[in-house]
Design a protein around this motif. Structure first.
Motif, PDB file in Angstrom:
ATOM      1  N   HIS A 151       2.571  -8.517   2.007  1.00 49.95           N
ATOM      2  CA  HIS A 151       1.586  -8.937   3.004  1.00 49.95           C
ATOM      3  C   HIS A 151       1.893  -8.380   4.393  1.00 49.95           C
ATOM      4  CE1 HIS A 151      -0.521 -11.823   0.386  1.00 49.95           C
ATOM      5  NE2 HIS A 151       0.665 -11.987  -0.163  1.00 49.95           N
ATOM      6  N   GLY A 152       2.945  -7.588   4.498  1.00 51.83           N
ATOM      7  CA  GLY A 152       3.318  -7.037   5.793  1.00 51.83           C
ATOM      8  C   GLY A 152       2.500  -5.806   6.147  1.00 51.83           C
ATOM      9  N   SER A 153       2.844  -5.200   7.245  1.00 53.46           N
ATOM     10  CA  SER A 153       2.170  -3.993   7.694  1.00 53.46           C
ATOM     11  C   SER A 153       2.842  -2.784   7.053  1.00 53.46           C
ATOM     12  CB  SER A 153       2.225  -3.884   9.220  1.00 53.46           C
ATOM     13  OG  SER A 153       1.645  -2.674   9.636  1.00 53.46           O
ATOM     14  N   HIS A 154       2.216  -2.296   5.989  1.00 58.66           N
ATOM     15  CA  HIS A 154       2.829  -1.198   5.260  1.00 58.66           C
ATOM     16  C   HIS A 154       2.855   0.088   6.083  1.00 58.66           C
ATOM     17  CE1 HIS A 154       1.130  -3.798   1.881  1.00 58.66           C
ATOM     18  NE2 HIS A 154       2.423  -3.979   1.881  1.00 58.66           N
ATOM     19  N   GLU A 155       1.960   0.188   7.038  1.00 58.57           N
ATOM     20  CA  GLU A 155       1.898   1.409   7.830  1.00 58.57           C
ATOM     21  C   GLU A 155       2.890   1.403   8.984  1.00 58.57           C
ATOM     22  OE1 GLU A 155       0.209   3.811   6.600  1.00 58.57           O
ATOM     23  OE2 GLU A 155      -0.574   2.488   5.040  1.00 58.57           O
ATOM     24  N   SER A 156       3.653   0.299   9.121  1.00 58.68           N
ATOM     25  CA  SER A 156       4.626   0.234  10.210  1.00 58.68           C
ATOM     26  C   SER A 156       5.850   1.114   9.940  1.00 58.68           C
ATOM     27  CB  SER A 156       5.077  -1.214  10.438  1.00 58.68           C
ATOM     28  OG  SER A 156       5.754  -1.710   9.298  1.00 58.68           O
ATOM     29  N   TYR A 157       6.047   1.498   8.680  1.00 56.22           N
ATOM     30  CA  TYR A 157       7.163   2.393   8.352  1.00 56.22           C
ATOM     31  C   TYR A 157       6.801   3.822   8.733  1.00 56.22           C
ATOM     32  CZ  TYR A 157       8.920  -1.566   5.652  1.00 56.22           C
ATOM     33  OH  TYR A 157       9.372  -2.797   5.275  1.00 56.22           O
ATOM     34  N   ASP A 158       7.794   4.570   9.200  1.00 55.51           N
ATOM     35  CA  ASP A 158       7.507   5.916   9.682  1.00 55.51           C
ATOM     36  C   ASP A 158       7.370   6.943   8.570  1.00 55.51           C
ATOM     37  OD1 ASP A 158      10.122   6.165   8.887  1.00 55.51           O
ATOM     38  OD2 ASP A 158      10.929   6.581  10.878  1.00 55.51           O
ATOM     39  N   SER A 159       7.685   6.551   7.324  1.00 52.51           N
ATOM     40  CA  SER A 159       7.544   7.484   6.202  1.00 52.51           C
ATOM     41  C   SER A 159       7.452   6.711   4.902  1.00 52.51           C
ATOM     42  CB  SER A 159       8.737   8.442   6.141  1.00 52.51           C
ATOM     43  OG  SER A 159       9.925   7.739   5.804  1.00 52.51           O
ATOM     44  N   ASP A 160       6.958   7.391   3.866  1.00 56.85           N
ATOM     45  CA  ASP A 160       6.927   6.777   2.541  1.00 56.85           C
ATOM     46  C   ASP A 160       8.338   6.477   2.052  1.00 56.85           C
ATOM     47  OD1 ASP A 160       4.172   6.795   2.347  1.00 56.85           O
ATOM     48  OD2 ASP A 160       4.101   8.767   1.380  1.00 56.85           O
ATOM     49  N   ALA A 161       9.271   7.366   2.380  1.00 56.98           N
ATOM     50  CA  ALA A 161      10.651   7.146   1.950  1.00 56.98           C
ATOM     51  C   ALA A 161      11.215   5.874   2.561  1.00 56.98           C
ATOM     52  CB  ALA A 161      11.511   8.344   2.329  1.00 56.98           C
ATOM     53  N   ALA A 162      10.990   5.660   3.845  1.00 64.25           N
ATOM     54  CA  ALA A 162      11.480   4.445   4.503  1.00 64.25           C
ATOM     55  C   ALA A 162      10.832   3.209   3.896  1.00 64.25           C
ATOM     56  CB  ALA A 162      11.206   4.520   6.000  1.00 64.25           C
ATOM     57  N   PHE A 163       9.544   3.299   3.606  1.00 61.77           N
ATOM     58  CA  PHE A 163       8.828   2.173   3.018  1.00 61.77           C
ATOM     59  C   PHE A 163       9.413   1.793   1.659  1.00 61.77           C
ATOM     60  CE2 PHE A 163       5.432   0.859   0.090  1.00 61.77           C
ATOM     61  CZ  PHE A 163       5.032  -0.326   0.694  1.00 61.77           C
TER      62      PHE A 163
ATOM     63  N   SER B 203       0.480   2.953  -4.579  1.00 56.79           N
ATOM     64  CA  SER B 203       1.207   2.610  -3.355  1.00 56.79           C
ATOM     65  C   SER B 203       0.265   1.899  -2.398  1.00 56.79           C
ATOM     66  CB  SER B 203       1.764   3.871  -2.681  1.00 56.79           C
ATOM     67  OG  SER B 203       2.367   3.544  -1.442  1.00 56.79           O
ATOM     68  N   PRO B 204       0.773   0.874  -1.681  1.00 56.60           N
ATOM     69  CA  PRO B 204      -0.069   0.230  -0.665  1.00 56.60           C
ATOM     70  C   PRO B 204      -0.272   1.114   0.565  1.00 56.60           C
ATOM     71  CG  PRO B 204       2.128  -0.739  -0.680  1.00 56.60           C
ATOM     72  CD  PRO B 204       2.065   0.181  -1.852  1.00 56.60           C
ATOM     73  N   ARG B 205       0.525   2.163   0.686  1.00 56.42           N
ATOM     74  CA  ARG B 205       0.325   3.131   1.759  1.00 56.42           C
ATOM     75  C   ARG B 205      -0.623   4.243   1.302  1.00 56.42           C
ATOM     76  NH1 ARG B 205       4.115   3.668   5.856  1.00 56.42           N
ATOM     77  NH2 ARG B 205       4.199   5.938   5.632  1.00 56.42           N
ATOM     78  N   ASP B 206      -1.066   5.011   2.249  1.00 49.07           N
ATOM     79  CA  ASP B 206      -1.943   6.133   1.896  1.00 49.07           C
ATOM     80  C   ASP B 206      -1.191   7.080   0.962  1.00 49.07           C
ATOM     81  OD1 ASP B 206      -4.039   5.226   3.394  1.00 49.07           O
ATOM     82  OD2 ASP B 206      -3.449   6.328   5.199  1.00 49.07           O
ATOM     83  N   LEU B 207      -1.778   7.358  -0.184  1.00 48.80           N
ATOM     84  CA  LEU B 207      -1.148   8.222  -1.175  1.00 48.80           C
ATOM     85  C   LEU B 207      -2.204   9.169  -1.741  1.00 48.80           C
ATOM     86  CD1 LEU B 207       1.475   8.736  -2.934  1.00 48.80           C
ATOM     87  CD2 LEU B 207       0.399   7.251  -4.648  1.00 48.80           C
ATOM     88  N   PRO B 208      -2.023  10.466  -1.602  1.00 47.14           N
ATOM     89  CA  PRO B 208      -3.004  11.420  -2.146  1.00 47.14           C
ATOM     90  C   PRO B 208      -2.871  11.507  -3.673  1.00 47.14           C
ATOM     91  CG  PRO B 208      -1.178  12.607  -1.176  1.00 47.14           C
ATOM     92  CD  PRO B 208      -0.932  11.154  -0.896  1.00 47.14           C
ATOM     93  N   ARG B 209      -3.213  10.413  -4.350  1.00 50.93           N
ATOM     94  CA  ARG B 209      -2.974  10.307  -5.794  1.00 50.93           C
ATOM     95  C   ARG B 209      -3.729  11.397  -6.561  1.00 50.93           C
ATOM     96  NH1 ARG B 209      -4.807   7.097 -10.357  1.00 50.93           N
ATOM     97  NH2 ARG B 209      -3.031   6.357 -11.602  1.00 50.93           N
ATOM     98  N   ASP B 210      -4.971  11.667  -6.155  1.00 47.94           N
ATOM     99  CA  ASP B 210      -5.760  12.659  -6.890  1.00 47.94           C
ATOM    100  C   ASP B 210      -5.092  14.031  -6.829  1.00 47.94           C
ATOM    101  OD1 ASP B 210      -7.482  10.600  -7.314  1.00 47.94           O
ATOM    102  OD2 ASP B 210      -9.006  11.286  -5.882  1.00 47.94           O
ATOM    103  N   GLU B 211      -4.632  14.429  -5.620  1.00 43.96           N
ATOM    104  CA  GLU B 211      -3.985  15.729  -5.481  1.00 43.96           C
ATOM    105  C   GLU B 211      -2.682  15.790  -6.284  1.00 43.96           C
ATOM    106  OE1 GLU B 211      -5.254  13.939  -3.153  1.00 43.96           O
ATOM    107  OE2 GLU B 211      -6.592  15.156  -1.912  1.00 43.96           O
ATOM    108  N   ILE B 212      -1.943  14.686  -6.284  1.00 49.43           N
ATOM    109  CA  ILE B 212      -0.683  14.648  -7.029  1.00 49.43           C
ATOM    110  C   ILE B 212      -0.943  14.806  -8.526  1.00 49.43           C
ATOM    111  CG2 ILE B 212       1.267  13.170  -7.679  1.00 49.43           C
ATOM    112  CD1 ILE B 212       1.088  11.973  -4.835  1.00 49.43           C
ATOM    113  N   LEU B 213      -1.969  14.124  -9.023  1.00 50.03           N
ATOM    114  CA  LEU B 213      -2.262  14.208 -10.452  1.00 50.03           C
ATOM    115  C   LEU B 213      -2.787  15.596 -10.828  1.00 50.03           C
ATOM    116  CD1 LEU B 213      -3.754  10.676 -11.239  1.00 50.03           C
ATOM    117  CD2 LEU B 213      -1.460  11.559 -11.721  1.00 50.03           C
TER     118      LEU B 213
END
Length: 532
Positions: A319-331, A436-446
């Motif tokens: 329920h936190g702010s997922h975008e507060s992390y500076d990177s996907d790795a940190a998240f 991922s609750p963060r922005d993830l370019p899932r289509d491009e990855i797949l």
């Protein structure tokens, strides 16, 4: 018997069964492992145990087992050879048949071993008419001729104690120190006869003790012989956990060894409790049972505290702010740092189902997490490239692979799939629950995943079809694509692929509080045609 339990209880006597009963009633998944050799088996009955007075020991244990099983507990016969901590938390115990079981907590109630005086014939009559505890056996031999075999500085105390149950008590000095003047006065005042010399054997008539034989040939009559054994805790299996036994004293004299613990039974090793004679050498049966209850309650409270910490961390993460992390790795590093183990440790069931019949070759595991899928694949003969954005997850996965003996078959790679992708082509590319609750370019990855599939190879995409049954208020906005939507976004060249599986299915999944629930998932399995 399963591979993992909330609590494994080692030892199925009064302490162990009482602990298991308490844990079962607390709705814990508990397993009791018992060798089936209770210390008090030779005794005719258990005494000073309210409502169970005189009940034969094996009958008491049989009733206890039924009660434990009635609350969902499991009991197996076996000997635990070793216990060791796991890197991700919890413990592994290995039985004498080679089987291994994991548990979040251990309750050790292995009791003690009586090291008896070296007198021929004495051990054979132990617990019958060679006795140790007047509170356990005194009433049954009251007013009979009782002998006390001296073995140490507490033997005078023992002789005076047994005098309460009979006026005819003989104290055989044997190997005990010579009583001082005050002690001789006490013995004389209570009418206890003192006999000098070593005892060399027992006289038995009709399978009943009739007397003791002295080194000078004399035979002194007695119908019961009390003696003190050296009491040694059965603590060998705890050595692998770094626990060592210490001396326990009575009136300033060592009477044996025990495993030290606090009043609840907690040892110096977090997650390991002890109860009964393994930690209190003089505990009687009813006291051991009570100690098992106390330890079990403490264990349950400890588990609740850990589960609460995890639930709070998971709720804050969800329920936190997922975008507060500076990177996907940190998240994702923060996510994995919440607990020593986030996922179940088991491979995804759909991967197991769909990959079991494939010919092992090379496989790319996208979003490998703690490595369960990669380790399973490596165990089936695949050469695995396993990818995740979290250093914490990859380090944990590598440790698990080492423990599973497949480290040499897995190449762990860190990639932020939004920015980089592993090189090479693979016979199988697996993307299980790539959400991922963060922005993830899932289509491009797949689409990149499909490009990495070798001719004749397979792409397996498993995903969620919606929120779990207990999540009535979604913590963030998310779109869960159907298999058809996934297939369309792949933008596959016509005539180069075939769809082998496209379906939605329901599976069971426990909620954060442990209550059962369900979740809808879906799967898309497609194959690149050979030569394409």
């Amino acid at each position: 018997m399963d591979a993992k339990y909330d609590v494994v209880v080692v030892g199925g006597g009064a302490a162990g069964l009482s602990g298991a009963l308490t844990l079962g009633r607390a709705r814990r998944k508990v397993l009791v492992i018992d060798a089936g050799r209770p210390r008090n088996e030779p005794a005719e009955g258990v005494h000073t145990y309210l409502t169970r007075e005189g009940l034969p020991p094996l009958e008491l244990l049989a009733a206890g087992r039924e009660e434990v099983i009635g609350y969902g507990g499991e009991i197996v016969t076996g000997v635990v050879e070793t216990a060791e901590p796991l890197d991700g938390g919890g413990f592994r115990v290995v039985l004498d048949d080679g089987s291994a079981i994991e548990a979040d907590r251990l309750l050790v109630t292995t009791g003690l071993v009586d090291e008896l005086p070296d007198v021929p014939g004495l051990a054979e009559r132990w617990g019958r008419d060679v006795l140790h505890c007047p509170y356990c056996h005194g009433w049954e031999v009251r007013d009979q001729v009782i002998g006390v075999l001296g073995t140490g500085p507490l033997s005078v105390h023992q002789a005076l104690l047994w005098r309460q149950w009979s006026e005819d008590v003989t104290f055989f000095l044997h190997t005990a120190p010579e009583p001082d003047a005050e002690q001789r006065e006490q013995l004389a005042a209570r009418g206890v006869t003192v006999v000098e010399g070593k005892v060399t054997g027992l006289e038995v008539t009709g399978d009943r003790l009739a007397g003791v034989r002295l080194a000078d040939g004399r035979v002194a009559p007695c119908r019961a012989l009390a003696t003190a054994s050296r009491l040694t805790a059965r603590a060998g299996l705890l050595a692998g956990l770094g626990l060592e036994a210490e001396e326990q004293e009575m009136s300033g004299y060592a009477i044996g060894t025990r495993v030290p613990a606090d009043p609840s039974g907690a040892t110096s090793v977090p997650g390991v409790w002890v109860a009964g004679n393994v930690t209190n050498l003089t505990e009687q049966v009813i006291g051991a049972a009570a100690a098992g209850v106390r330890a079990a309650a403490a264990i349950n409270a400890d588990l609740i505290a850990e589960e609460t910490r995890r639930a709070v961390a998971a709720r804050a993460w969800a329920h936190g702010s997922h975008e507060s992390y500076d990177s996907d790795a940190a998240f994702w590093n923060a996510r994995y740092a919440q607990s020593a183990q986030i996922w179940s440790g088991n491979p995804n069931t759909m991967l197991v189902r769909e990959a079991t019949d494939l010919e092992p070759g090379t496989v790319l595991d996208l979003g490998c997490g703690e490595g369960a899928d990669a380790i399973w694949l490596a165990g089936k003969g695949w050469r695995v490239t396993a990818v995740d954005v979290s250093d914490v997850a990859l380090e944990r996965a590598a440790e698990h692979a080492g423990s599973a003996g497949v480290a040499d078959r897995i190449d762990w790679q860190r990639h932020d799939l939004a920015a980089s992708f592993p090189e090479g082509v693979f016979d199988l590319v697996s993307a299980c629950f790539l959400h991922s609750p963060r922005d993830l370019p899932r289509d491009e990855i797949l689409r990149a995943a499909a490009s990495a599939v070798a001719p004749g190879g397979v792409l397996l995409v498993v995903g969620h079809a919606g929120w779990p049954s207990w999540e009535h208020t979604p913590p963030f906005d998310a779109h869960f694509p159907t298999p058809r939507e996934v297939l369309e976004t792949l933008e596959l060249p016509e005539g180069e692929w075939e769809v082998q599986l496209s379906e939605e299915y329901e599976r069971t999944q426990n909620g954060p509080d442990g209550s059962p629930g369900t979740r809808m998932d879906n799967v898309l399995k497609i194959r690149r045609l050979p030569g394409r």
